[in-house]
Each structure stands twice: as C-alpha cells, then as structure tokens.
Design a protein around this motif. Sequence first.
Motif, PDB file in Angstrom:
ATOM      1  N   GLY A   1       0.681  -1.701  -0.197  1.00 52.58           N
ATOM      2  CA  GLY A   1       0.047  -0.395  -0.323  1.00 52.58           C
ATOM      3  C   GLY A   1       0.813   1.288  -0.064  1.00 52.58           C
ATOM      4  O   GLY A   1       0.297   2.258  -0.665  1.00 52.58           O
ATOM      5  N   LEU A   2       1.716   1.501   0.888  1.00 53.43           N
ATOM      6  CA  LEU A   2       2.849   2.073   0.766  1.00 53.43           C
ATOM      7  C   LEU A   2       3.449   3.296  -0.420  1.00 53.43           C
ATOM      8  O   LEU A   2       3.617   3.721  -0.737  1.00 53.43           O
ATOM      9  N   PRO A   3       4.093   2.558  -1.455  1.00 50.05           N
ATOM     10  CA  PRO A   3       4.350   2.618  -2.326  1.00 50.05           C
ATOM     11  C   PRO A   3       3.394   3.414  -3.021  1.00 50.05           C
ATOM     12  O   PRO A   3       3.892   4.881  -4.341  1.00 50.05           O
ATOM     13  N   GLU A   4       2.422   3.008  -3.298  1.00 52.00           N
ATOM     14  CA  GLU A   4       1.104   3.670  -4.548  1.00 52.00           C
ATOM     15  C   GLU A   4       1.115   5.160  -3.765  1.00 52.00           C
ATOM     16  O   GLU A   4       0.794   5.782  -4.364  1.00 52.00           O
ATOM     17  N   LYS A   5       0.725   5.049  -1.967  1.00 52.64           N
ATOM     18  CA  LYS A   5       0.430   6.208  -1.415  1.00 52.64           C
ATOM     19  C   LYS A   5       1.440   7.561  -0.683  1.00 52.64           C
ATOM     20  O   LYS A   5       0.332   8.732  -1.275  1.00 52.64           O
ATOM     21  N   ASN A   6       2.009   7.165  -0.653  1.00 55.03           N
ATOM     22  CA  ASN A   6       3.613   8.104  -0.529  1.00 55.03           C
ATOM     23  C   ASN A   6       5.181   8.219  -1.527  1.00 55.03           C
ATOM     24  O   ASN A   6       5.907   6.891  -1.049  1.00 55.03           O
ATOM     25  N   LYS A   7       4.814   9.487  -2.150  1.00 56.71           N
ATOM     26  CA  LYS A   7       5.735   9.180  -3.114  1.00 56.71           C
ATOM     27  C   LYS A   7       7.132   9.640  -1.962  1.00 56.71           C
ATOM     28  O   LYS A   7       8.074   8.981  -2.286  1.00 56.71           O
ATOM     29  N   LEU A   8       6.663  10.311  -0.965  1.00 51.05           N
ATOM     30  CA  LEU A   8       7.882  11.565  -0.575  1.00 51.05           C
ATOM     31  C   LEU A   8       8.761   9.645   0.189  1.00 51.05           C
ATOM     32  O   LEU A   8       9.885   9.714  -0.193  1.00 51.05           O
ATOM     33  N   LEU A   9       7.887   8.978   0.966  1.00 54.38           N
ATOM     34  CA  LEU A   9       8.339   8.106   1.378  1.00 54.38           C
ATOM     35  C   LEU A   9       9.414   7.534   0.864  1.00 54.38           C
ATOM     36  O   LEU A   9      10.308   6.805   1.298  1.00 54.38           O
ATOM     37  N   MET A  10       9.456   6.503  -0.642  1.00 54.05           N
ATOM     38  CA  MET A  10       9.558   5.796  -1.334  1.00 54.05           C
ATOM     39  C   MET A  10      11.067   6.863  -1.754  1.00 54.05           C
ATOM     40  O   MET A  10      12.292   6.537  -2.204  1.00 54.05           O
ATOM     41  N   GLN A  11      10.768   8.526  -2.048  1.00 53.13           N
ATOM     42  CA  GLN A  11      12.103   8.924  -2.420  1.00 53.13           C
ATOM     43  C   GLN A  11      13.053   8.612  -0.671  1.00 53.13           C
ATOM     44  O   GLN A  11      14.371   8.313  -1.200  1.00 53.13           O
ATOM     45  N   VAL A  12      12.768   9.261  -0.154  1.00 51.11           N
ATOM     46  CA  VAL A  12      13.083   8.483   1.417  1.00 51.11           C
ATOM     47  C   VAL A  12      14.282   7.281   1.224  1.00 51.11           C
ATOM     48  O   VAL A  12      15.478   8.015   2.069  1.00 51.11           O
ATOM     49  N   TYR A  13      13.288   6.614   0.727  1.00 51.50           N
ATOM     50  CA  TYR A  13      14.094   5.220   0.847  1.00 51.50           C
ATOM     51  C   TYR A  13      15.361   4.938   0.090  1.00 51.50           C
ATOM     52  O   TYR A  13      16.545   4.278  -0.067  1.00 51.50           O
ATOM     53  N   ALA A  14      14.635   5.326  -1.670  1.00 55.22           N
ATOM     54  CA  ALA A  14      16.138   5.184  -2.066  1.00 55.22           C
ATOM     55  C   ALA A  14      17.547   6.302  -1.666  1.00 55.22           C
ATOM     56  O   ALA A  14      17.947   6.247  -2.227  1.00 55.22           O
ATOM     57  N   ASP A  15      17.246   7.859  -1.244  1.00 55.70           N
ATOM     58  CA  ASP A  15      17.966   8.656  -0.342  1.00 55.70           C
ATOM     59  C   ASP A  15      18.902   7.664   0.434  1.00 55.70           C
ATOM     60  O   ASP A  15      20.163   8.221   0.297  1.00 55.70           O
ATOM     61  N   VAL A  16      18.298   7.073   1.540  1.00 53.02           N
ATOM     62  CA  VAL A  16      19.246   6.391   2.440  1.00 53.02           C
ATOM     63  C   VAL A  16      19.896   5.080   2.276  1.00 53.02           C
ATOM     64  O   VAL A  16      20.456   5.079   2.824  1.00 53.02           O
ATOM     65  N   THR A  17      19.024   4.749   1.054  1.00 56.53           N
ATOM     66  CA  THR A  17      19.599   2.843   0.655  1.00 56.53           C
ATOM     67  C   THR A  17      21.070   3.005  -0.505  1.00 56.53           C
ATOM     68  O   THR A  17      21.499   2.374  -0.389  1.00 56.53           O
ATOM     69  N   GLY A  18      20.807   4.315  -1.116  1.00 56.20           N
ATOM     70  CA  GLY A  18      21.611   4.685  -1.563  1.00 56.20           C
ATOM     71  C   GLY A  18      21.154   3.587  -3.121  1.00 56.20           C
ATOM     72  O   GLY A  18      22.030   3.552  -3.948  1.00 56.20           O
ATOM     73  N   ARG A  19      20.115   3.488  -3.391  1.00 50.35           N
ATOM     74  CA  ARG A  19      19.962   2.435  -4.453  1.00 50.35           C
ATOM     75  C   ARG A  19      18.493   2.580  -5.136  1.00 50.35           C
ATOM     76  O   ARG A  19      17.796   3.244  -4.317  1.00 50.35           O
ATOM     77  N   GLU A  20      18.565   2.484  -5.938  1.00 49.65           N
ATOM     78  CA  GLU A  20      17.170   2.993  -7.195  1.00 49.65           C
ATOM     79  C   GLU A  20      16.055   1.735  -6.632  1.00 49.65           C
ATOM     80  O   GLU A  20      15.893   0.667  -6.198  1.00 49.65           O
ATOM     81  N   ILE A  21      14.767   2.506  -6.852  1.00 48.84           N
ATOM     82  CA  ILE A  21      13.929   1.735  -6.506  1.00 48.84           C
ATOM     83  C   ILE A  21      12.773   1.582  -7.267  1.00 48.84           C
ATOM     84  O   ILE A  21      12.276   2.213  -7.798  1.00 48.84           O
ATOM     85  N   LYS A  22      12.651   0.274  -7.607  1.00 41.84           N
ATOM     86  CA  LYS A  22      11.627   0.196  -8.953  1.00 41.84           C
ATOM     87  C   LYS A  22       9.881  -0.199  -8.003  1.00 41.84           C
ATOM     88  O   LYS A  22      10.275  -1.433  -6.549  1.00 41.84           O
ATOM     89  N   VAL A  23       8.846  -0.288  -8.901  1.00 35.12           N
ATOM     90  CA  VAL A  23       7.728  -0.641  -8.113  1.00 35.12           C
ATOM     91  C   VAL A  23       6.860  -1.418  -8.937  1.00 35.12           C
ATOM     92  O   VAL A  23       6.286  -1.122 -10.151  1.00 35.12           O
TER      93      VAL A  23
END
Length: 564
Positions: free
Chosen positions: A451-473
């Motif tokens: 549910g979260l990737p659909e609802k919260n784009k900020l969260l997904m960008q923060v995860y990419a920034d913190v982990t240093g990895r591209e995230i696909k959905v």
Amino acid sequence: MVRRAKYTIGIDFGTESGRAVLVDVADGREVSSAVYPYRHGVIDEVLPIEGKVVRLEPDWALQDPQDYLRTFQATIPAVLNESGVDPSDVIGIGIDFTACTMLPVKADSTALCALPEYRAQPHAWVKLWKHHAAQPEADKINETARRLDQKWLDRYGGKISSEWFFSKVLQILDEAPLVYAAADRMIEAADWVVWQLTGVETRNSCTAGYKAIWSKREGFPDKSYFKALDARLEKVVEEKMSQDIRSPGDRAGGLTEQAAQWTGLNPGTAVAIANVDAHVAVPAATVTEPGRMVMIMGTSICHMVLGAQERIVPGMCGYVEDGIIPGYFGYEAGQSCVGDHFAWFVENCTPAAYMKEAQERGVDIHELLESKAARLKPGESGLLALDWWNGNRSVLVDVDLTGLLLGATLATRAEEIYRALIEATAYGTRVIVDTFQKNGVPIHELVACGGLPEKNKLLMQVYADVTGREIKVTASKQTPALGSAMFGAVAAGREKGGYDTIYAAAKVMAHLKDETFKPITENQKVYEKLYAEYLRLHDYFGRGENNVMKTLKRIKAEALTGKN
C-alpha cells in the motif's frame, strides 16, 4: 476455434481484512477485486463473546477464524459477479496469509474457539502474527537452543521471535494446558483455510521453514530438544502437527462441495498449497533471481531476497531452502512498525488545524502531511527517530524495544515529526540491507510493493536516498493476491490452462511500473550523517548498553497490574 480465457483467484488474508483478486492467466491482468473487512478485526482488548467480559493482557493480538471463512463467502462471489466470468473458466485458487498466525483445532479442523466450552478461553482463539505476549516463551526457546548448541538457531539470525509458531505453542501449554491437551492440531491459519476449502489437511513449507524451525534437509528440531524445553513438548511434532510438508505451487486438493457453495466456483477447482503474504509477493514483483530485494510495504515491511548460496546473516528472520523460489535460498528480514507508525502519529499527535486544512482541501490527512514534509530538506527539522514503536524485528529481534524521538523543540511542527518517522523506517531498512551485504547476500536493487508505494512518493524517495539504491515499483496494487493467483495457476497446471512452474507464470503474469525512484546525490550526503547518528542510537538502546526502554515497559506493566 477461439480459446476461452482462463482465470485464477488469489486471496490475500491481511491483518484487518481479506482480499480476493480475479486474474487473467494469460497476462496477469487483474479483472476484478473485492475486500472483506474482518467483522472482529484485531482482537486486542476484549474477547467478542456474549454474556461474559474476558479482557486480554498487554501484547495480545487475536482473531476470529470465522472471519476467514466469511472472506471466502463474501469476496469470491463478488469478483465473479462483478466480472461476469463463468466459474468453469476459473482453474485455480491460491491463498496467502500473515505469519505466524496460528490456532488450535480438533482433528476434524474445528477451531477450539468455536466450541462453547472453550469460547471464553483466549488461548483457544487465533493468535495473530503480531501477538507478542509469548516473549518469555521465545526467550526460553532461545536460551535452551543456545545451551544445547542447536545449529538450527543460526538459520534464524540467532533468535527465535515471540511472533513465531513454537513460542505461541509453548505459551498455550504454559498458560492454558487444558487447551493444549484438547487441541489435536496446532496449525497455521494459512493451512487451516486451505483445509476448509479442500477438506484435506496440508502444511506448507514456507511457514514451516520460516516460522516453525523446519528444514528441507533436517526436518524439525529433534524431540530431545523439545523435551529439554519442556517435558510435555517432547512429542509436539508427532502429536500436534502434520509432518507432510508441501511446497508452494503444489496442488493441495480441489474445492469441496461445501466450499463450492461458499464461493460460487465449481467443485474440484484446484487449490494451491498455502503461502505467506510477503513471500508470495516475490515472483509477483518479477523477482526470480538473486540480488533484488523485494519490500512489501504496509503496516510493517517484510524484506525478501534470494541467494544462490547458504549464508548466516545475524538478526534476520530466517532463510529457507526453496522457501520462496525453487532452487534458491530465500532470506527474510522485517520491520515491525512502518505504516502503523504513521497511523499512530496521525491518530494521536496531529493538530486539529491540520485535520481541518485537510478537510477543506479535500485530501487525506496523510497526503497533507506528506506534502508539507516534502517541502523540508533532509536534516532541516533537526529530528532523529528510532522506528521501534512496535518493537524491532530485524536485526535486533526484540519486541521489548520501544520508540524514540530526539531533537524536538517548542518550534517543532507536525510535518517535521512525520518526516522524521519516515526517515526512521528508511534507516531501519538500511540496517537490514547493509547487514545482508556484509554477510554475503548481495543487494543491488530494491523492488517495492504494497500500500505505501502507491500512497506516499516522499517515503519512496527517502528510502532511495537513505539506501543509495534505485527502487522499482510493482505494477499491481495487490501484489500478494496476484502472487497467490500465480501459484493457483501453477497448482492447476498447463493442461488446465495454467503453468507448470512459477518461473513460467512470472514471465507473463508479473509486471513493474515504468516509474522508479533514484537516489538524489545531495540528499544522500545529508542522510549519511543522519544514518551514522541513527546507528549510534540503534546500538546504544538496542544492544544492551542502556535498557531504559525495557525498564519503562516493566514499570508500566507493574502500574497496570498493581504489582510493584
């Protein structure tokens, strides 16, 4: 002659509701879906029975198994009715479930809590995955395993969780021995619902391996271990559990006449061996090879990754050979509090003015907080949080840890705290990724679903920034249910219009979105500094140097019970 389209149904049993998705086998297209909110939801305060008030102690989380049957009765007829699909064209059913969610039953599959003599006994009900009251039993399981040098403990990062199967079984034996004695089977709810559909008792290798200390090569721990744990448990496997362990994708059986009446499907429709909600999502996220971690992001996060080799990773939830995809070791880790984290904040800490603004703008309060938090730069709030509002699953495996917010002032605003909580969960995921990397399980890409990737784009960008990895959905909004439908197609087999392997099903039924989230270099630099401070707090409060969280929890329990 034009070939008639064939379909499968995936049923995803979640924490608050059950969902069915009708899927076209040819391409994975989701034709229709339906949700059944459980009538009794999560039972964590009072048993839902008439004529008597039975209150539950802290850390309990139960469910009513009848809610699972009502899910079948409500959702499957609904998707058939909405889609207009002929039941004869539905070739298979797959189910997935939260785990470990378990219950004691009789030999004919009757749940003990359905019997009048046990209805007022809390231990006769379903223990939901997040039932954490079995921590003393988990501690005893771990201490006994270490004392007897049980090698299987290493497969689970050195600790068995209070959420897992034998912790809950031992709690039933300790606190309600009559319930234990009355139970002919202790069974995962996943396997119980398949039993209700097929009339055949089965046990799936996924929950057996990840939650019940079973190994494809070694089986369950020896009964000498269980005897050392508690003499009454010596024959627990032989007496209370089926040892016929079956792999996901296998055919458990066909729908019984009764189940066909519940669902509107034809008797004999193939039903797949049960699976876990997180694990079944992996092939549905297009992942059938090592190096790509799947994050199932909702109230909690489950992190799944495949490995070609057997590795010991401290603090993970476990690894199981063929546990996710045949031919690989399936590794699991997790965070206990993510979506729950944000929901807690909204319900308890959001100012009335923010609620009013959201209402006036016609947006959800989470959407409003996200938009305000997105205007902040990393580090701007001066806040840092630990994401342990519901304990820590990986890598500390400690349900007695609690949350922390550091750096707040009288000028701190709601959106700053909201962003700090998002960042805290991202740091928790970074700990997991780094731990896998350091121990020989490489991760170069993240794939998110839930549910979260659909609802919260900020969260997904923060995860990419913190982990240093591209995230696909994933393209599917119902990834676990899609995964279950895929395994339903495998259970039906190619001759019926399905597939012979999950690899073949994944090639055509699983899809990703074009949208991805890539790390932003400037953000990464700030988050590296913040992550270093997170790690200091993580180890200081989480590894025994300062046990203030546990002390506070103990004092709270004493105050509530009046035992000082």
